[in-house]
Motif scaffolding. Structure first.
Motif, PDB file in Angstrom:
ATOM      1  N   TRP A 326       0.310  17.944   2.842  1.00 23.15           N
ATOM      2  CA  TRP A 326       0.214  16.922   3.886  1.00 23.15           C
ATOM      3  C   TRP A 326      -0.073  15.569   3.235  1.00 23.15           C
ATOM      4  CZ3 TRP A 326       1.028  18.477   8.967  1.00 23.15           C
ATOM      5  CH2 TRP A 326       1.022  19.857   9.188  1.00 23.15           C
ATOM      6  N   VAL A 327       0.763  14.558   3.554  1.00 21.12           N
ATOM      7  CA  VAL A 327       0.613  13.231   2.946  1.00 21.12           C
ATOM      8  C   VAL A 327       0.667  12.167   4.041  1.00 21.12           C
ATOM      9  CG1 VAL A 327       1.507  11.587   1.251  1.00 21.12           C
ATOM     10  CG2 VAL A 327       1.761  14.047   0.846  1.00 21.12           C
ATOM     11  N   PRO A 328      -0.462  11.490   4.347  1.00 22.38           N
ATOM     12  CA  PRO A 328      -0.412  10.361   5.280  1.00 22.38           C
ATOM     13  C   PRO A 328       0.099   9.125   4.550  1.00 22.38           C
ATOM     14  CG  PRO A 328      -2.656  10.713   4.543  1.00 22.38           C
ATOM     15  CD  PRO A 328      -1.839  11.788   3.899  1.00 22.38           C
ATOM     16  N   LEU A 329       0.972   8.348   5.179  1.00 17.94           N
ATOM     17  CA  LEU A 329       1.519   7.174   4.486  1.00 17.94           C
ATOM     18  C   LEU A 329       2.100   6.185   5.489  1.00 17.94           C
ATOM     19  CD1 LEU A 329       4.885   7.651   4.566  1.00 17.94           C
ATOM     20  CD2 LEU A 329       4.307   9.352   2.856  1.00 17.94           C
ATOM     21  N   SER A 330       2.493   5.047   4.964  1.00 15.19           N
ATOM     22  CA  SER A 330       3.225   4.045   5.733  1.00 15.19           C
ATOM     23  C   SER A 330       4.362   3.543   4.850  1.00 15.19           C
ATOM     24  CB  SER A 330       2.316   2.877   6.142  1.00 15.19           C
ATOM     25  OG  SER A 330       3.084   1.841   6.722  1.00 15.19           O
ATOM     26  N   ALA A 331       5.582   3.942   5.184  1.00 22.60           N
ATOM     27  CA  ALA A 331       6.738   3.558   4.363  1.00 22.60           C
ATOM     28  C   ALA A 331       6.972   2.055   4.406  1.00 22.60           C
ATOM     29  CB  ALA A 331       7.979   4.304   4.851  1.00 22.60           C
ATOM     30  N   MET A 332       6.826   1.455   5.576  1.00 20.85           N
ATOM     31  CA  MET A 332       7.081   0.022   5.706  1.00 20.85           C
ATOM     32  C   MET A 332       6.083  -0.808   4.916  1.00 20.85           C
ATOM     33  SD  MET A 332       9.212  -2.108   6.915  1.00 20.85           S
ATOM     34  CE  MET A 332      10.121  -1.199   8.151  1.00 20.85           C
ATOM     35  N   GLU A 333       4.825  -0.368   4.867  1.00 19.36           N
ATOM     36  CA  GLU A 333       3.771  -1.098   4.159  1.00 19.36           C
ATOM     37  C   GLU A 333       3.611  -0.626   2.716  1.00 19.36           C
ATOM     38  OE1 GLU A 333       2.241  -3.662   5.499  1.00 19.36           O
ATOM     39  OE2 GLU A 333       3.347  -3.366   7.385  1.00 19.36           O
ATOM     40  N   ASN A 334       4.444   0.359   2.292  1.00 24.99           N
ATOM     41  CA  ASN A 334       4.381   0.905   0.928  1.00 24.99           C
ATOM     42  C   ASN A 334       2.984   1.439   0.595  1.00 24.99           C
ATOM     43  OD1 ASN A 334       5.319   1.664  -1.595  1.00 24.99           O
ATOM     44  ND2 ASN A 334       5.044  -0.372  -2.499  1.00 24.99           N
ATOM     45  N   GLU A 335       2.386   2.134   1.548  1.00 24.89           N
ATOM     46  CA  GLU A 335       1.069   2.723   1.354  1.00 24.89           C
ATOM     47  C   GLU A 335       1.201   4.215   1.066  1.00 24.89           C
ATOM     48  OE1 GLU A 335      -2.076   1.649   1.189  1.00 24.89           O
ATOM     49  OE2 GLU A 335      -1.453  -0.449   1.336  1.00 24.89           O
ATOM     50  N   ASN A 336       0.717   4.638  -0.082  1.00 19.38           N
ATOM     51  CA  ASN A 336       0.664   6.042  -0.496  1.00 19.38           C
ATOM     52  C   ASN A 336       2.045   6.643  -0.754  1.00 19.38           C
ATOM     53  OD1 ASN A 336      -1.305   7.931  -1.211  1.00 19.38           O
ATOM     54  ND2 ASN A 336      -0.983   9.133   0.643  1.00 19.38           N
ATOM     55  N   LEU A 337       2.988   5.774  -1.181  1.00 19.89           N
ATOM     56  CA  LEU A 337       4.319   6.269  -1.509  1.00 19.89           C
ATOM     57  C   LEU A 337       4.414   6.674  -2.982  1.00 19.89           C
ATOM     58  CD1 LEU A 337       6.987   4.058   0.339  1.00 19.89           C
ATOM     59  CD2 LEU A 337       6.554   6.483   0.613  1.00 19.89           C
ATOM     60  N   VAL A 338       4.354   5.689  -3.880  1.00 18.41           N
ATOM     61  CA  VAL A 338       4.487   5.980  -5.319  1.00 18.41           C
ATOM     62  C   VAL A 338       3.159   5.854  -6.059  1.00 18.41           C
ATOM     63  CG1 VAL A 338       6.918   5.348  -5.394  1.00 18.41           C
ATOM     64  CG2 VAL A 338       5.191   3.600  -5.824  1.00 18.41           C
ATOM     65  N   THR A 339       2.197   5.209  -5.419  1.00 14.82           N
ATOM     66  CA  THR A 339       0.842   5.101  -5.995  1.00 14.82           C
ATOM     67  C   THR A 339      -0.177   5.418  -4.909  1.00 14.82           C
ATOM     68  OG1 THR A 339       0.789   2.715  -5.480  1.00 14.82           O
ATOM     69  CG2 THR A 339       1.514   3.355  -7.701  1.00 14.82           C
ATOM     70  N   ALA A 340      -1.400   5.634  -5.322  1.00 14.33           N
ATOM     71  CA  ALA A 340      -2.471   5.940  -4.356  1.00 14.33           C
ATOM     72  C   ALA A 340      -2.638   4.778  -3.379  1.00 14.33           C
ATOM     73  CB  ALA A 340      -3.769   6.221  -5.096  1.00 14.33           C
ATOM     74  N   ALA A 341      -3.113   5.094  -2.181  1.00  9.93           N
ATOM     75  CA  ALA A 341      -3.267   4.089  -1.133  1.00  9.93           C
ATOM     76  C   ALA A 341      -4.208   2.975  -1.569  1.00  9.93           C
ATOM     77  CB  ALA A 341      -3.783   4.753   0.142  1.00  9.93           C
ATOM     78  N   SER A 342      -3.804   1.736  -1.275  1.00  6.73           N
ATOM     79  CA  SER A 342      -4.639   0.575  -1.608  1.00  6.73           C
ATOM     80  C   SER A 342      -5.425   0.083  -0.397  1.00  6.73           C
ATOM     81  CB  SER A 342      -3.763  -0.570  -2.148  1.00  6.73           C
ATOM     82  OG  SER A 342      -2.755  -0.913  -1.193  1.00  6.73           O
ATOM     83  N   ASP A 343      -4.965   0.415   0.795  1.00  8.08           N
ATOM     84  CA  ASP A 343      -5.670   0.010   2.015  1.00  8.08           C
ATOM     85  C   ASP A 343      -6.919   0.885   2.176  1.00  8.08           C
ATOM     86  OD1 ASP A 343      -6.432  -0.281   4.855  1.00  8.08           O
ATOM     87  OD2 ASP A 343      -4.526  -1.364   5.020  1.00  8.08           O
ATOM     88  N   THR A 344      -8.069   0.236   2.291  1.00  9.29           N
ATOM     89  CA  THR A 344      -9.338   0.976   2.355  1.00  9.29           C
ATOM     90  C   THR A 344      -9.449   1.841   3.607  1.00  9.29           C
ATOM     91  OG1 THR A 344     -10.356  -0.976   3.366  1.00  9.29           O
ATOM     92  CG2 THR A 344     -10.586  -0.709   0.967  1.00  9.29           C
TER      93      THR A 344
END
Length: 537
Positions: A326-344
C-alpha cells in the motif's frame, strides 16, 4: 470480300507455319458434346469401361487394353480423317477421362484446407537448447511487465507521465509542448497524462482508450509500463494489456465519492472489476497506489479507510496480504513517487516505501525457458527497421533468436525471424518474460494477425473452436442463459462466441462440481460451461 478460313490461312501464313485446317464437320461431336456424352454414359456404362484404374501415391495411372488405346486405331490426318474412327476414339477417350475425373474428385482439396503442419511432437519430449539457458546468468536487467490499472479518472496516465518525467524519460521540450497544448484546450492538468495518451481521440475525450507502453529502469529491473484504460467501454483493451503483466499497480482515487464510485456503491466499479481481472490472469503481486491524497489533506484516516474497505475485497479475490503493498501518494504534486514524501502531512505518519521502491522490490517473476516457444501476438506493426511484417508481444515461455524458424498459428504458416528488438535495442535472442518486437520474413501478411501465436515448428499450440470453460460470474443483473452471444478474450484473441450449455455449478470452496445442471447462472456463481466460437483460436 468473302473467302473460306482455309483459303485465308494459306494466303497469309508463311510456308513453315501453314497447316491444313479442315472446315468444321457437324457429324463429329464437338467438345461440348463430348462432355455431355461422358456425363450420360457414366451412369450406364461405368461397368463396361475396359481397363482398370491404379491409384499411386503421387500419380493416377490409367491401364487400358490395347484394343481401346487410341494409338492402336487408324491414324488420322493432322486435323482431319475418318469421321467414324474419330467418333469411336472420341467415345473411348471420353469414357476413360470420365472415369479418371470420378476418381480424381475423391481427392479434391477442401475449400478451408489448412497449411501442412508437421505432426506435433509430445511436449514431454522437448528439451531446451544450450543457447536458451546461457542468458539467464548474464548481467542484463530483467524485464518486469507492469500493468497500471484502476477506475476511470483515478489518475493512472498522470501517474505514469509524472513517473517518467521524474526519471528523465520525457524531455523538457516534449513536456513544454504537452503543457502548452493542454492549456490551449483548457486541460492544463492533463499535461503529464498526455505523455501516455498520444492519440487525438484520447486527448479530446480526456480518457485513455488504448494500452500505452513506456520503459524505465530501476536498480533490479527494466520495467515495461502498460498504462491501461479505466473506462468500462474499453475493458477489452485493458485485458490485452493485463494479459502481459507480471505485476500490477492498482491506482485508487482517495478523494471523497471517487473511491466509493470505483468500488461500485452506485453500480459496477472498475476498481473491483480490474482487481478481479488481473488476479484471473495470474498476477499475484499487487501495489495499491492510493492517489490524490492531496485532495484529502493527506489524511491518515482516509488512507486507512480505503485500505480496510479495499483490502477485504482483494483478499476475497485470492490476493495474499503479504503480496499487497500500500502506497499513499499524489501524482500531481510528485509526493512519494520516486523519493520519500517531503510534505510533513504525509511523512509524519507514513514511513513505508515510495512507489518506485515498491516496484523495484517486487518479487522476481518466474521465467520458464524449459517449455517450447509461445509468443501471443499483441499487435501487428510495420516499420522501416523491422520490415513490412512485424509483430510485438511478450514471450510467455521458451526462447527465440534471429534466423530461426517459427510457426504462426492458427494459420499454420512458417516464417523466419529476421530482427528482434527490445525497447528499440537490437537483440540476438529473447527469452520468456521479454516484451519484444519481431520482424518476420517469408510469410504473407494476411497470415499474421493479432491474437495469433508464434510457436516452435515441432510443438504447435492447440487450436479449437469449441471449449469447455470454468467461469466465475461477477456482479451481473441479467442472468446468463444458454444461447447467450458474447465476446471471448483469450490472451490477445477476441472472438464472437455463444453459450451452448451449462454443464454444472461449482462449489467455490471445494471446487467440486455439483450434480445439478442449472438452467441459468446468476451473480457470484462458479460453473463449467460449454461454448462455441465463431472461428478457431
Amino acid at each position: 470480300m468473302q473467302a473460306s478460313l482455309g483459303t485465308l490461312h494459306k494466303t497469309f501464313m508463311t510456308h513453315k507455319q501453314r497447316h491444313n485446317i479442315v472446315p468444321f464437320k457437324f457429324d463429329i461431336p464437338s467438345p461440348d458434346d463430348m462432355v455431355s456424352i461422358g456425363l450420360k454414359s457414366s451412369r450406364h456404362l461405368r461397368k463396361d469401361i475396359p481397363g482398370k484404374m491404379v491409384m499411386g501415391d503421387d500419380d493416377l495411372v490409367a491401364e487400358k487394353d490395347t484394343s481401346t488405346d487410341p494409338s492402336s486405331s487408324v491414324k488420322l490426318d493432322e486435323l482431319g480423317g475418318n469421321s467414324s474412327s474419330v467418333a469411336a476414339n472420341t467415345r473411348n477417350e471420353t469414357l476413360i477421362l470420365d472415369n479418371e475425373l470420378q476418381h480424381l474428385s475423391l481427392e479434391r482439396k477442401p475449400k478451408n484446407s489448412k497449411a501442412k503442419i508437421k505432426k506435433p511432437v509430445p511436449v514431454s519430449q522437448y528439451k531446451p537448447e544450450p543457447w536458451m539457458l546461457q542468458g539467464e546468468d548474464q548481467e542484463m536487467p530483467r524485464q518486469l511487465n507492469l500493468a497500471i490499472v484502476g477506475h476511470v479518472d483515478s489518475g493512472k496516465s498522470t501517474l505514469c507521465g509524472r513517473l517518467l518525467h521524474a526519471l528523465g524519460r520525457i524531455s523538457k521540450k516534449q513536456m513544454h509542448k504537452n503543457e502548452k497544448e493542454a492549456k490551449e484546450k483548457g486541460k492544463g492538468s492533463f499535461a503529464y497524462a498526455w505523455a501516455m495518451d498520444e492519440s487525438a481521440d484520447e486527448r479530446a475525450r480526456g480518457i485513455t482508450m488504448n494500452v500505452g507502453v513506456a520503459y524505465f529502469d530501476t536498480k533490479n529491473y527494466q520495467v515495461v509500463m502498460l498504462d491501461s484504460p479505466g473506462h468500462k467501454d474499453f475493458v477489452p483493451n485493458m485485458i490485452s494489456g493485463v494479459t502481459q503483466a507480471d505485476a500490477a499497480v492498482l491506482v485508487v482515487d482517495a478523494s471523497l465519492g471517487s473511491f466509493e464510485s470505483g468500488m461500485g456503491v452506485n453500480g459496477v466499479g472498475q476498481t473491483k472489476e480490474h482487481s478481479q481481472l488481473i488476479r484471473s490472469f495470474g498476477v499475484e503481486n499487487l501495489i495499491v497506489a492510493v492517489n490524490k491524497m492531496d485532495s484529502v489533506e493527506y489524511s491518515a484516516e482516509r488512507f486507512n479507510y480505503v485500505k480496510s474497505q479495499l483490502g477485504i475485497f482483494l483478499r476475497s479475490c485470492g490476493y495474499k496480504e503479504s503480496a499487497i503493498t500500500w502506497v499513499p501518494l499524489s501524482a500531481m504534486e510528485n509526493e512519494n513517487l520516486v523519493t520519500a514524501a517531503s510534505d510533513t502531512r504525509l511523512s509524519s505518519w507514513f514511513h513505508g516505501t515510495c512507489l518506485l521502491e515498491a516496484i523495484d522490490s517486487s518479487a522476481a517473476p518466474h521465467r520458464d525457458v524449459s517449455k517450447p516457444l509461445r509468443l501471443p501476438i499483441c499487435d501487428v506493426i510495420s516499420s522501416h527497421v523491422l520490415g513490412q511484417v512485424a509483430v510485438c508481444g511478450k514471450v510467455v515461455c521458451g526462447a527465440i533468436r534471429s534466423d530461426s524458424k517459427v510457426l504462426v498459428m492458427p494459420s499454420g504458416e512458417l516464417a523466419t525471424v529476421k530482427i528482434i528488438e527490445r525497447d528499440s535495442s537490437r537483440l540476438s535472442s529473447a527469452r520468456a518474460g521479454d516484451n519484444i518486437a519481431i520482424g518476420l520474413q517469408g510469410i504473407d501478411p494476411i497470415h499474421v494477425m493479432s491474437g495469433g501465436v508464434l510457436c516452435h515448428p515441432d510443438y504447435p499450440v492447440s487450436v479449437a473452436s469449441s471449449l469447455e470453460l470454468k467461469i466465475l460470474v461477477l456482479d451481473i443483473t441479467v442472468p446468463i442463459l444458454p444461447g447467450l452471444q458474447f465476446e471471448l478474450h483469450a490472451h490477445h484473441a477476441k472472438v464472437s462466441a455463444s453459450l451452448v450449455r451449462i454443464v454444472s455449478l461449482l462449489d467455490q470452496k471445494t471446487g467440486k462440481a455439483s450434480a445439478r445442471k442449472p438452467r441459468m447462472l446468476t451473480a457470484r456463481q462458479a460453473a463449467v460451461v460449454e461454448v462455441r466460437l465463431e472461428r478457431e483460436v
